[in-house]
Design an enzyme around this catalytic site. Structure first.
Site, PDB file in Angstrom:
ATOM      1  N   GLU A 406     -68.741  16.465 -42.793  1.00 52.70           N
ATOM      2  CA  GLU A 406     -67.437  16.781 -43.401  1.00 52.70           C
ATOM      3  C   GLU A 406     -67.492  18.060 -44.237  1.00 52.70           C
ATOM      4  OE1 GLU A 406     -69.003  13.810 -43.738  1.00 52.70           O
ATOM      5  OE2 GLU A 406     -67.811  12.501 -42.452  1.00 52.70           O
ATOM      6  N   HIS A 468     -63.361   2.149 -47.191  1.00 53.85           N
ATOM      7  CA  HIS A 468     -62.594   3.042 -46.324  1.00 53.85           C
ATOM      8  C   HIS A 468     -61.161   3.248 -46.799  1.00 53.85           C
ATOM      9  CE1 HIS A 468     -66.034   2.724 -43.800  1.00 53.85           C
ATOM     10  NE2 HIS A 468     -65.475   3.336 -42.778  1.00 53.85           N
TER      11      HIS A 468
END
Ligand SMILES: Cc1ncc(C[n+]2csc(CCOP(=O)(O)OP(=O)(O)O)c2C)c(N)n1
Ligand SMILES: [Mg+2]
Length: 655
Positions: A406, A468
């Site tokens: 990322e 998440h």
């Protein structure tokens, strides 16, 4: 132009003198790195770097990336000595002062020859990967005549030690970015002391294992440096050159030690250095013959640019390249026709899906868009039919498989945007925006158009649970200055968010998108998201309540409004897809949407801190704890984000 060491040594010493004198005058700064890398930089800038000081924005210049941004005096000295208009000697004299472009760390928005802002270690090198990707991509699209340059990086021990280095090196090796050459200031010193305090890594071995060409040189031997840079330039793989240097070289009593990293040398040591280097000029004075040598060193680059201009004048593709490099969108983006198709057939889809639908339209028309994902392509919905994979065999592809990187992805996106000619977008789960947060911040600081597709934007993702489920992320991204954070409510708002993200060429955008399906709430083509917030539903009964909601909670707000109206209480619903754009509206517009005489209620499935600026002492419905693992409907009920649970709280406040 090849010069022997009798000419090069005084040229390098000019860098050393400017660095030590500027740091001394500012009484702060980092003399060690520029003094240590002066010899390497002199060889690079006089014999390898293709640049023309008269045209700092020439699109086919080599890119010079000072990843070790604390050594900012190195680039300021190089730009000045080779004849760039900025910085002037006056700017250098005022190093680190408010009225100088010579900021503590190099800023891309202050000086044209500074390609990027550096200082957060590791990110310069990681952005350089994006520069090198952009060069290969545009080369594949426009050919050798128009695009044919190299990316040269100066990086320190810190840049190579940071975690992001692993991501950047892996990506560059896999993509075989042979035009990328990293010159490592291998001085074995960081702030705390010797590098052996904290690392025993075989760095060359690690790079070699990642598919890089590696070599070493004596960073104070001009011929050896030139040999290593030639090798690096010729090798088809990305190259790492370990330049063995002495930090603070030239300061006889301090060189080689960590104290020279980030503090002025002091008057005595500067006097000793002048003696040691044989430098007799006063501070901020460069002898005419040395300056002349520096100025003439850019002749090769000037000639290269003249040749390029001739080729460009004869090349029918040059105008399209110039448009892309200027960052202007094509006349047709596909937006209008796409919105009309939504009005004709309003879909009930997740906003990640409507983002994909918008991307299908935009990527078919805006050919400079290059997308990607950090291994969540099928979840982020970032791949379109128009974007073929970007691979070593097909650099003309427009879709990057970044892998689970990322931070590396976001930095590479910054690099591509800064190189110019590309509008990068890339995806991951919103909750992992933290992994790349500093690169998002750097997009904003550097004024670049990088577009982040952050999906699975709340507890609405359901069973994957609190690891998440973003809770604080949307709000914390709103805290970053100069970043547009969109949380669209349906397909039309998502299309508008994309159009606005593309139109804002001097700032990055985040699109926070749902996993779950959302009903359409908009059925018109007026670009309402441009104002950041707008009245979606107007109260029927006398208005007592104004409901402010974003994204998936707009649907909830509409149910709340309907329920209140049934009880005779008028309620507006204001959709707030983008705080930052709303904040830019005039006072009358804001006052009209947020009337003083109504109870204002915010509804967003995230932390409530921050909404008070719009709702005052109104009611803020949100989630101030971590989420939980359960089906979506159970979660919305559990966390109280349903009309049934919200309406009574409003009734207790309004009669
Ligand atoms: C991400 C990040 N962490 C910490 C710092 C603070 N910092 C600036 S320079 C430096 C040491 C860097 O060592 P090295 O790259 O070897 O530079 P040298 O001392 O050789 O000039 C540190 C820790 C920073 N700028 N960025
Ligand atoms: Mg070091």
């Amino acid at each position: 132009m090849t010069r022997d060491s009798t000419a090069l040594a005084p040229m390098a010493n000019a860098i050393r003198a400017l660095a030590m004198d500027a740091v001394q005058a500012a009484n702060s700064g980092h003399p060690g790195m520029p003094m240590g890398m002066a010899d390497v930089a002199t060889v690079l800038w006089t014999q390898f770097l293709k640049h023309d000081p008269a045209a700092p924005n020439w699109s086919d210049r080599d890119r010079f990336i000072l990843s070790a941004g604390h050594g900012s005096m190195l680039i300021y000295a190089l730009l000045h000595l080779t004849g760039y208009e900025s910085p002037t000697m006056e700017d250098i004299r005022k190093f680190r002062q408010i009225d100088s472009v010579c900021a503590g760390h190099p800023e891309n928005f202050l000086i044209p020859g500074v390609e990027l802002t550096t200082g957060p270690l590791g990110q310069g090198l990681a952005m350089a990967v994006g520069f090198a990707m952009a060069e290969r991509h545009l080369n594949a699209q426009f050919g050798n005549d128009l695009v044919d340059h190299h990316t040269w990086v100066v990086a320190g021990d810190g840049c190579l030690m940071e975690g992001i280095n692993h991501e950047a090196v892996g990506l560059a090796g896999t993509l075989k970015l042979g035009r990328l050459n990293v010159l490592w200031d291998d001085n074995k010193i960081t702030i705390d002391g010797d590098t052996s305090l904290s690392t025993t890594e075989d760095i060359l071995g690690r790079y070699a294992a990642s598919g890089w060409h590696v070599t070493s040189c004596d960073g104070h031997d001009f011929a050896d440096i030139a040999r290593a840079l030639s090798e690096a330039k010729a090798d088809p793989r990305p190259s790492l050159v370990a330049c063995r240097t002495i930090i603070g070289k030239g300061a006889p009593n301090k060189q080689g030690g960590h104290n020279v990293h980030g503090a002025p040398l002091g008057a005595d040591e500067i006097a000793a250095a002048r003696e040691y280097l044989g430098w007799t000029s006063a501070p901020f004075e460069v002898p005419a013959d040395i300056l002349a040598n520096w100025r003439s060193s850019a002749e090769l680059g000037k000639n290269a640019r003249a040749e390029w201009e001739k080729r460009a004048a004869a090349n029918p593709q040059a105008a399209e390249l110039a448009r892309r490099m200027a960052g202007d969108l094509p006349a047709e983006t596909g937006f209008d026709a796409y919105v009309q198709s939504l009005i004709a057939n309003p879909p009930k889809v997740a906003t990640r899906k409507s983002s994909e639908m918008a991307l299908e339209a935009f990527t078919a028309n805006v050919l400079e868009m290059v997308g990607g994902s950090a291994d969540l392509t099928g979840s982020n919905n970032t791949k379109t039919k128009s974007t073929a994979p970007f691979t070593p065999d097909s650099y003309d592809g427009r879709y990057v498989y970044y892998g689970i990187r990322e931070f590396g992805m976001a930095a590479a996106m910054n690099g591509m945007a800064l190189h110019g000619g590309i509008i990068p977008y890339g995806g991951t789960f919103l909750v992992f925006s933290d992994y790349c947060r500093n690169a998002v911040r750097m997009s904003a600081l550097q004024h670049v158009r990088a577009i982040y597709v952050f999906t699975h934007d709340s507890i609405g993702l359901g069973e994957d649970g609190p690891t998440h489920q973003p809770v604080e992320h949307v709000m914390s991204l709103r805290m970053i200055p100069n970043l547009l954070v969109f949380r669209p409510a349906d397909a039309i708002e998502t299309a508008e968010a994309w159009a606005l993200a593309l139109a804002n060429k001097d700032r990055p955008s985040v699109l926070a998108l749902t996993r779950q399906n959302l009903p359409p709430v908009r059925f018109d083509s007026e670009m309402k998201s441009a104002k950041g917030a707008y009245r979606l539903v107007t109260a029927s009964a006398a208005r007592k309540v104004v409901l402010l909601a974003t994204g998936s909670e707009v649907e909830v707000a509409m149910k709340v409004a309907a329920s209140l109206e049934e009880k005779g209480l008028g309620a507006d619903v204001v959709s707030v897809p983008c705080w930052e754009l709303f904040d830019e509206q005039d006072a009358a517009y804001k006052a009209d949407l947020l009337p003083a005489d109504a109870l204002k209620v915010s509804i967003e499935a995230g932390v409530t801190l921050g909404w008070q600026k719009y709702i005052g002492d109104g009611l803020s419905i949100g989630i101030d704890t971590f989420g939980a693992s359960a089906p979506i409907d159970v979660l919305y009920d559990h966390f109280g984000i349903t009309a049934e649970k919200i309406v009574p709280q409003i009734l207790s406040r309004v009669s």
